[in-house]
Design a protein around this motif. Structure first.
Motif, PDB file in Angstrom:
ATOM      1  N   GLY A   8      11.564   4.994   8.512  1.00 18.94           N
ATOM      2  CA  GLY A   8      11.623   3.877   8.868  1.00 18.94           C
ATOM      3  C   GLY A   8      10.286   2.867   8.795  1.00 18.94           C
ATOM      4  N   LEU A   9       9.409   3.600   7.453  1.00 24.00           N
ATOM      5  CA  LEU A   9       8.194   2.648   7.348  1.00 24.00           C
ATOM      6  C   LEU A   9       9.053   1.349   6.166  1.00 24.00           C
ATOM      7  CD1 LEU A   9       4.842   4.494   6.381  1.00 24.00           C
ATOM      8  CD2 LEU A   9       5.846   3.081   8.136  1.00 24.00           C
ATOM      9  N   TYR A  10       9.916   2.223   5.386  1.00 25.97           N
ATOM     10  CA  TYR A  10      10.828   1.204   4.333  1.00 25.97           C
ATOM     11  C   TYR A  10      11.276   0.370   5.334  1.00 25.97           C
ATOM     12  CZ  TYR A  10       9.571   4.858   0.540  1.00 25.97           C
ATOM     13  OH  TYR A  10       8.647   5.172   0.296  1.00 25.97           O
ATOM     14  N   LEU A  11      11.853   0.491   5.931  1.00 28.43           N
ATOM     15  CA  LEU A  11      12.838   0.008   6.620  1.00 28.43           C
ATOM     16  C   LEU A  11      11.718  -1.472   7.613  1.00 28.43           C
ATOM     17  CD1 LEU A  11      15.241   1.781   9.356  1.00 28.43           C
ATOM     18  CD2 LEU A  11      16.058   0.608   6.742  1.00 28.43           C
ATOM     19  N   SER A  12      10.422  -0.649   7.988  1.00 25.36           N
ATOM     20  CA  SER A  12       9.789  -2.180   8.373  1.00 25.36           C
ATOM     21  C   SER A  12       8.959  -2.926   8.296  1.00 25.36           C
ATOM     22  CB  SER A  12       8.777  -1.396  10.170  1.00 25.36           C
ATOM     23  OG  SER A  12       6.955  -1.134   8.917  1.00 25.36           O
TER      24      SER A  12
END
Lengths: 174, 403, 102
Positions: free
Chosen positions: A41-45
């Protein structure tokens, strides 16, 4: 940095803590999955869509499942009996705390982190593919070789040898 | 108020007739700060309504169809010809007691059905259901679909392990072994399409299969040698991935009772059932998008005046009926046959199929373009299929003692 | 705190948790789990720096992709070793695998 990023970061940290601190090994593995999902999720954000999805596919879909199979194969499915931590846990914990503290302190004091420029969006899949096939083609081929070698090596290492106590019983002659 | 209703009707009309940007006019009547939320809601609502309904109807049609195949009537009491059976089943599932074994790991046992259903519903968000009907046009749509699908294995393990039941755990390990083995042919057969079309975006892949300029036939990938082989490989792998018969070893009633969801009852069991079927529908939808032209008609003269979503749903229903037919016809395979089939037949054949797709992409002479991949894939099919035959030759029976 | 230092602090904490796990836990599988956490902390750093303009168009992303592949290989081999050790010693606890101690 917004609310979602903060929540994802906290989820990641909670999963990581659970994966090293819990007594039940399967709970540890599931905590690891939570940490992986939070990182994805952090990579996507952060705009790295391709890497985020690869993280889910490889880490949760493959690495996590391999961990779970290893836990089951070493009879670790129940709770750990006895002490969780090795005899030298105080030294180890001290070292970890010291390293983290030094890194965090250095980080918070560093003046060079105030980079203003933020990338608007990540490269498209086409750009990722083109750079994999053009600029990074030799690392890619080496990686293919490494993965093949690792797969063969893992099978050979985990294969039961003849004299092992855990080897399947040989059929009686005749 | 009147304008609002008018825009609502216009949105529905635009959606039904495949016109671009159906939501935009309606969203202009919504306050600025609510727009993202309303837009997401409008995308999610049809998925959540249509596909569980399709699941409900499928359970009835499946039971009636299996009944016909086995020469018995099937459910015929509730509603007209038994078609409201799903409502009775749903009410039963909701009002049943939710039994959790005393030894079970309560938290994991509770989360597992959610971990199964939520990713499956997420995977619908990248499928193009019609010409302008795609919830999210992701640049990495195909990768998203497979990444989300990989989470299913985790849910199956959580369910099987947390029940503290040896049959559940056996079923879960079987299911994970099967899913991992068949995920490779699934992804490799989908990769052929990516190689030829050159994108991971599913709407773009569907777009590329429209009618050829001046031709009468649409360019479905199914109509090419590699696409034909790829579609059937994909379908078999999807069938195994969804634990459908003849690959339903993880829940083989006669050996391990019901597999990983043995200790689930009531609504949680219904969620597992729902997740399994929705996963099958999503995989079928992906197969349609990749190989069967997505929302395109088979022939050019049918294109345009029949809306795309009709074609998509029609193909989906046809595939579901095919799966029901297969379930009623084929016996369950053995574990060793399952693994041999995955690793010694499906995997090499998908690799050869990728080679065929590459040849198709680079050759220009029509005879070589059609002939070479066809010969290659057909030859590999024959050779690999012979390799699966049992080694021991079955000859006429010899009586050693009775002569 | 700006975005970059938030992510760097997060990855430092993640690395610290992983390091503590490697040094402290007895079970070999959990040591491998902790190694994975440390690798992931490094990956997060790469992505955060890439996002803030370091290393050209896609160097950070490429590094993370290769790092994920290496981590997958490492997990496979490492867990195979743990299984082999378990088969011989009937335990996956590191402090009981001590036949070299004499």
């Amino acid at each position: 940095m917004n609310g979602i990023t903060l929540i994802l970061g906290l989820v990641t940290l909670a999963g990581a803590l659970a994966s090293v601190a819990l007594r039940n090994l399967v709970h540890c593995a599931l905590g690891l999955m939570v940490a992986f999902a939070g990182l994805a999720g952090l990579y996507l954000s952060l705009g790295a869509q391709f890497v985020g999805l690869v993280q889910v596919l490889v880490y949760i879909g493959a690495v996590g499942i391999v961990f779970i199979f290893a836990i089951l194969l070493t009879r670790g499915g129940g709770s750990e009996s006895g002490s969780l931590f090795s005899t030298s846990w105080a030294v180890g914990g001290g070292i970890a705390l010291a390293v983290t503290g030094v890194m965090a302190a250095a980080l918070l004091q560093s003046p060079s982190l105030d980079r203003g420029s933020v990338r608007a969006a990540g490269p498209t899949v086409r750009q990722v593919g083109e750079s994999l096939m053009a600029d990074y083609v030799i690392p890619l081929e080496v990686m293919a070789l490494l993965l093949t070698a690792a797969a063969i090596g893992a099978i050979i290492v985990a294969m039961p040898e003849k004299g092992d106590p855990g080897a399947p019983p040989q059929p009686p002659p005749g | 108020m009147l304008a609002f209703l008018q825009s609502l009707l216009q949105m529905v009309w635009k959606t039904v007739t495949d016109q671009p940007s159906p939501k935009s006019l309606f969203l202009s009547h919504v306050p600025e700060e609510w727009r993202p939320l309303v837009s997401a809601f409008l995308s999610v609502l049809p998925i959540v309504m249509v596909f569980p309904m399709l699941f409900a109807l499928t359970t009835v049609v499946e039971r009636k169809g299996l009944g016909r195949i086995q020469n018995r009537p099937g459910p015929n009491r509730v509603g007209p010809a038994g078609f409201l059976q799903f409502a009775a089943d749903g009410i039963k599932a909701i009002i049943k007691e939710d039994v959790v074994p005393r030894a079970a790991d309560r938290v994991v046992h509770f989360i597992a059905p959610l971990v199964l259903v939520v990713p499956v519903l997420l995977s619908y968000s990248v499928l193009p259901f019609g010409r302008n009907l795609v919830p999210i046009d992701l640049d990495t749509g195909l990768l998203f679909f497979f990444a989300v699908g990989a989470v299913t294995e985790l849910a199956v393990f959580m369910a099987g392990w947390s029940s503290r039941n040896k049959y559940s755990l056996l079923g879960a390990t079987r299911a994970i072994a099967q899913m991992i083995s068949y995920e490779i042919p699934l992804i490799l057969s989908a990769l052929t399409v990516v190689m030829v079309v050159g994108t991971l975006s599913l709407p773009a892949i569907a777009e590329a299969q429209g009618p050829a300029p001046g031709g009468w036939l649409c360019r479905w990938h199914f109509f090419t040698p590699w696409g034909f082989a790829g579609f059937w490989l994909f379908l078999v792998a999807a069938c195994a991935e969804a634990n459908r018969s003849p690959f339903d070893l993880p829940e083989g009633e006669s050996e391990i009772i019901a597999g990983y969801y043995l200790e689930y009852s009531g609504f949680k069991f219904a969620l597992f059932f729902l997740g399994e079927y929705l996963g099958l529908f999503a995989a079928s939808g992906l197969g349609i998008t990749l190989f069967l032209g997505g929302w395109h008609a088979p022939f050019a003269f049918l294109e345009g005046w029949i809306p795309g979503w009709v074609w998509f749903l029609g193909k989906l229903v046809a595939l579901i009926l095919l799966f029901i037919w297969v379930r009623g016809t084929l016996p369950r395979v053995r574990m060793d046959q399952l693994m041999n089939f995955a690793w010694k037949f499906m995997l090499p054949l998908t690799l050869v199929n990728m080679l065929g797709a590459g040849l198709w992409h680079f050759l220009t002479n029509p005879i070589a373009r059609w002939g070479l991949p066809a010969v290659l894939i057909g030859g590999a099919y024959v050779v690999l299929g012979r390799g699966l035959m049992p080694r021991s030759r079955v000859g006429p029976r010899v009586y050693r003692y009775a002569d | 705190m700006n975005e970059l230092s938030f992510f760097l602090l997060l990855s430092t904490l993640l690395f610290g948790i992983g390091l503590a796990g490697v040094l402290v836990r007895r079970n070999a599988i959990l040591v491998l789990v902790s190694v994975e956490l440390m690798l992931n902390a490094a990956n997060l750093n790469f992505i955060a720096f890439w996002r803030h303009g370091a290393g050209g168009e896609s160097a950070g992303l490429m590094f993370v992709l290769f790092s994920i592949a290496v981590a997958a290989a490492e997990a496979a081999v490492g867990l195979a070793l743990v299984i082999a050790v378990y088969r011989r010693f009937r335990t996956a606890h590191l402090d009981r695998v001590d036949t070299l101690k004499g």
